[in-house]
Design an enzyme around this catalytic site. Structure first.
Site: not given
Ligand code: PMT
Length: 400
Positions: A211, A279, A288, A305-307, A324, A338, A342
């Site tokens: 991103n 995500d 390749k 994984p969600d850190i 954030f 969120k 979380k």
């Protein structure tokens, strides 16, 4: 300008690391301190009186028996009119002479004549540092109240890799500020983890998805926390930014790498997750991927994984966990959901719609959401957002 009104007597010993002291002088001046320098004979082999004088904006003192120096200042006044005496680099020879109480040049005479606190930043070859004679001298000086900063481990000018590098100028500055202006360092002694930048998720050996996060917001936060005295572990995705002064940085690529690096940094007093973590990750093709006729490649996605959620749980949960929320619609409501999902303490919601230019830009507008409610901050530079957040973190940690 945390050191405004403070007077530092800086004694520059003779070592290759003396060049770093020029940076220290600059940082001290930027912090508002008055810096008077004594350049030893061997120190002058490594840096010139002109550069020391230009940076300190003061005359440089070199000779014990100098008519000019004595007329202008006098070695007794030089040693008395200091809130702190700093020796950097503190060589084995200089420390040995100081430990013995010799007064055979201007530096050692001032050390003997001074009643100000003393800080030593040693730098030398690793064997010289480890030698029992040096260790005994350092122990004796420490016993008399000298504060020892460093040395660090790493590459030495002699080609060896060991303990003996001069502490970084930022670390010496932090120690000086902590000593002379402790209230300016409310995060001294606190360890804080910060994540920043994007993650990259490989598709095959040559392709990835990622991103537009530049890391600017997270790096600014790391710097602001370090400025308040925190020991900062910065886990950074692939970004093109210099490491902020005094920050320990670990570079990673994927979300899995980021989680591992964050776990390795625990325990910490607080964690701030500003990274834009992917995500999803792909099942990575071993070779390749090839175009085959009109068919499109099939990519199998898995959840990353969600850190933030992981850090918010478990036995090693930091006392304060901050996330954030990057949203493009219904910003506050989505961010509140969120935060609850979380399990973090605070979440800073920012609108990352393309027209806002938050990804990669220099400004941000955030809403700080905690258990009490929502506080909307004005549009600020990312540096200002970081400074405000660091102050809030300091207040929260001091209250615990
Ligand atoms: O890097 P810049 O160009 O300066 O831009 C700053 C920023 C927009 C990236 C930053 O301000 C920001 O919003 N960071 C969070 C981006 C994000 O991934 O938001 P999210 O809403 O998808 O995730 C919510 C929180 O969970 C974040 O703290 C994120 O770090 C964390 N997360 C998300 C997914 C995941 N797998 N693990 C996580 O820890």
């Amino acid at each position: 300008m945390v050191l405004t009104g403070k007077r530092i007597l800086l004694i520059i010993g003779g070592g290759i690391a003396a060049y770093k002291v020029l940076i220290l002088i600059r940082r001290l001046r930027d912090s508002g301190a008055t810096v008077r320098c004594i350049l030893t004979k061997s120190g002058a082999e490594f840096v010139t009186p002109l550069s020391v004088s230009a940076l300190s904006e003061q005359p440089v003192y070199q000779e014990l028996f100098s008519l000019t120096d004595e007329a202008e200042m006098g070695h007794i006044r030089l040693s008395r009119e200091a809130d702190l005496v700093v020796v950097a680099p503190a060589t084995a020879n200089l420390m040995a002479r100081a430990a013995q109480g010799l007064a055979d040049d201007l530096a050692t005479t001032c050390l003997l004549a001074s009643s100000a606190p003393l800080m030593l930043a040693p730098a030398m070859n690793g064997y010289m540092w480890a030698h029992p004679a040096t260790q005994a001298n350092v122990a004796q000086l420490a016993e008399r109240g000298a504060q020892i900063v460093g040395p660090d481990a790493g590459d030495l000018a002699c080609g060896e890799v060991s303990l003996g590098r001069l502490a970084e100028p930022e670390a010496i500055l932090a120690a000086i500020v902590e000593r002379l202006a402790p209230t300016a360092m409310p995060l001294a002694g606190k360890r804080i983890l910060v994540t920043a930048g994007p993650t990259r998720e490989a598709l095959d050996p040559v392709r990835y998805v990622s991103n537009h996060s530049s890391g600017k917001q997270g790096f600014a936060i790391a710097e602001a926390l370090a400025t308040l005295g925190a020991q900062v572990a910065l886990v950074a995705g692939p970004v093109n930014l210099a490491t902020p002064p005094g920050v320990d940085r670990v570079d990673i690529e994927s979300a899995d790498d980021m989680l591992a690096a964050c776990r390795a940094a625990l325990p910490v007093d607080a964690a701030i997750c500003a990274a834009a973590v992917a995500d999803w990750k792909a099942e990575i093709a071993p070779q390749k991927m090839k175009k085959s006729g009109d068919g499109l490649p099939v990519i199998t996605w898995q959840q990353n994984p969600d850190i933030l959620a992981t850090l918010s749980q478990g036995a090693q949960r930091p006392g304060l966990v901050v996330g954030f929320a990057a949203e493009t619609q219904t910003v506050i409501a989505h961010a509140q959901a969120k935060r609850a999902r979380k399990g973090c303490d605070w979440i800073l919601a920012n609108d990352v719609s393309a027209e806002r230019g938050v990804f990669g830009g220099d400004a941000n507008q955030v809403h700080l959401i905690d258990g009490e409610g929502v506080e909307t901050w004005p549009q600020l530079s990312k540096t200002e957002v970081a400074a405000r957040l660091a102050e809030r973190v300091a207040a929260a940690l001091s209250a615990t």
